[in-house]
Design a protein around this motif. Structure first.
Motif, PDB file in Angstrom:
ATOM      1  N   GLY A 158      93.744  51.407  44.533  1.00  0.00           N
ATOM      2  CA  GLY A 158      93.910  52.213  43.355  1.00  0.00           C
ATOM      3  C   GLY A 158      94.893  53.216  43.308  1.00  0.00           C
ATOM      4  N   ASP A 176      86.389  47.152  43.554  1.00  0.00           N
ATOM      5  CA  ASP A 176      85.168  48.151  43.676  1.00  0.00           C
ATOM      6  C   ASP A 176      85.679  49.461  43.990  1.00  0.00           C
ATOM      7  N   ARG A 232      88.075  50.950  41.374  1.00  0.00           N
ATOM      8  CA  ARG A 232      87.315  51.351  40.237  1.00  0.00           C
ATOM      9  C   ARG A 232      86.770  52.829  40.551  1.00  0.00           C
ATOM     10  N   ARG A 233      86.386  52.894  41.698  1.00  0.00           N
ATOM     11  CA  ARG A 233      85.544  54.276  41.764  1.00  0.00           C
ATOM     12  C   ARG A 233      86.692  55.479  42.195  1.00  0.00           C
ATOM     13  N   SER A 281      88.269  56.276  38.471  1.00  0.00           N
ATOM     14  CA  SER A 281      87.178  57.116  37.843  1.00  0.00           C
ATOM     15  C   SER A 281      87.123  58.274  38.594  1.00  0.00           C
ATOM     16  N   GLU A 319      80.296  53.343  33.385  1.00  0.00           N
ATOM     17  CA  GLU A 319      81.038  52.164  33.049  1.00  0.00           C
ATOM     18  C   GLU A 319      82.163  52.864  32.466  1.00  0.00           C
ATOM     19  N   GLN A 334      86.166  53.869  31.656  1.00  0.00           N
ATOM     20  CA  GLN A 334      87.329  53.665  32.300  1.00  0.00           C
ATOM     21  C   GLN A 334      88.511  54.387  31.467  1.00  0.00           C
ATOM     22  N   TRP A 368      93.308  50.670  30.881  1.00  0.00           N
ATOM     23  CA  TRP A 368      93.199  50.034  31.877  1.00  0.00           C
ATOM     24  C   TRP A 368      92.154  48.766  31.648  1.00  0.00           C
ATOM     25  N   LEU A 416      90.876  45.607  34.700  1.00  0.00           N
ATOM     26  CA  LEU A 416      90.947  45.075  35.960  1.00  0.00           C
ATOM     27  C   LEU A 416      90.316  43.647  36.007  1.00  0.00           C
TER      28      LEU A 416
END
Length: 325
Positions: A129, A156, A159-160, A163, A171, A173, A177, A179
């Motif tokens: 990311g 995963d 995403r973290r 965020s 949830e 975002q 974006w 994904l």
């Protein structure tokens, strides 16, 4: 909320989605501590929690509420500078699934692929990311970034990290974006998406050239990130052979620090050398092709030993009977 004085600036608007805050440090934000030897420590501010190092501990509560840019001493006498981490600092210290694209390359991609506010960008793969954060900041909340990643565990992690940088929770975002876990060579054509830019960071990006060409608007840019010379050659020649792109431009960036103390001015002992090659090319309009190059390739460039993709104006060379004697 009181009006800021003429010498103060309000916090950055939430709907700017910059990942940046002004004003006093607050709970839930990340800070970056730098000790006297230049070692860095990143952590989230949590009320009642302590930061521990070989120089003792610091109370998070002693940092919360203060303006960034101050020095603080730990229980054992260690001194630390306290700032919010910059994006370039965040991405090199965040948790990783796959290797990250370093800031020097992210900056080149954003600048030379001309990522603009409101752009529609396709990114494959997302890795951890790092580039995603730079692209999202560049396209802004009114643009769109569609990321593809083949491995769920990498998705995963990404995403973290995204965020964490943009300060979302649960949830939620970034609004620009999306994904998708899957192979971009299959998913992108099926989606029938149109894009201003396509960024490829994968093992075999030449396999996605047709998909990128179909998705790009005329004048759009494909930008490819590859680590080795063999990958570089294959992707450049594939773009040439496709015929629907301008002449690919390939380069790398090297960063060297300098030591400056009085009359002692010299290059630093360490430098950030090769990380990857970057390649860009622009999409031609449908049915249009690049004019044939007037400059001929170097002798042997596409000789009998060359087995890769071949531009349309380069004939296959016959074996040299003299060379076999």
């Amino acid at each position: 909320m009181p009006e800021p004085s003429p010498r103060e600036l309000p916090d950055v608007a939430v709907d700017a989605w910059s990942g940046v805050h002004r004003g006093p440090l607050r709970a839930g934000e990340w800070v970056r501590l730098t000790d006297q030897k230049g070692r860095k420590h990143n952590f989230e501010l949590v009320p009642g929690k302590r930061f521990f190092s070989n120089k003792g501990h610091l109370e998070h509560d002693d940092l919360i509420g203060r303006e960034e840019g101050f020095a603080v001493a730990s229980s054992a006498g260690g001194e630390y500078l306290v700032f919010r981490p910059l994006l370039s600092e965040f991405v090199v210290s965040m948790p990783r699934g796959a290797a990250v694209i370093y800031p020097k390359d992210s900056a080149q991609i954003v600048a030379l692929a001309d990522i603009f506010p409101g752009a529609h960008v396709v990114e494959a793969g997302v890795g951890s990311g790092a580039l995603t954060c730079s692209l999202l900041r560049a396209v802004g909340p009114h643009g769109r970034l569609i990321s593809y990643e083949r491995r769920e565990e990498f998705a995963d992690v990404a995403r973290r990290n995204v965020s964490r940088f943009f300060g979302t929770s649960g949830e939620e975002q970034h609004p620009a974006w999306s994904l998708t876990v899957g192979d971009v060579a299959e998913e992108l054509p099926a989606s029938r998406l149109r894009a201003d830019r396509v960024i490829l960071d994968m093992l075999a990006p030449w396999e996605c050239v047709d998909a990128a060409a179909d998705a790009l608007v005329p004048g759009g840019i494909v930008c490819v990130y590859v680590a080795t010379t063999t990958q570089l050659s294959r992707v450049v020649e594939t773009l040439r052979a496709h015929g629907g792109f301008t002449e690919p431009h390939a380069w790398e960036s090297l960063v060297r620090d300098w030591h400056v103390e009085g009359l002692a001015v010299r290059p630093g002992h360490k430098m950030m050398g090769h990380t990857a090659f970057l390649v860009t090319a622009r999409r031609m309009a449908p049915g249009e092709r690049v004019p044939m190059k007037k400059r001929r390739p170097a002798p042997g460039a596409y000789g009998p030993d060359y087995t890769g993709p071949r531009p349309a104006d380069v004939p296959v060379q016959a074996e040299d009977p003299v060379a076999e004697l």
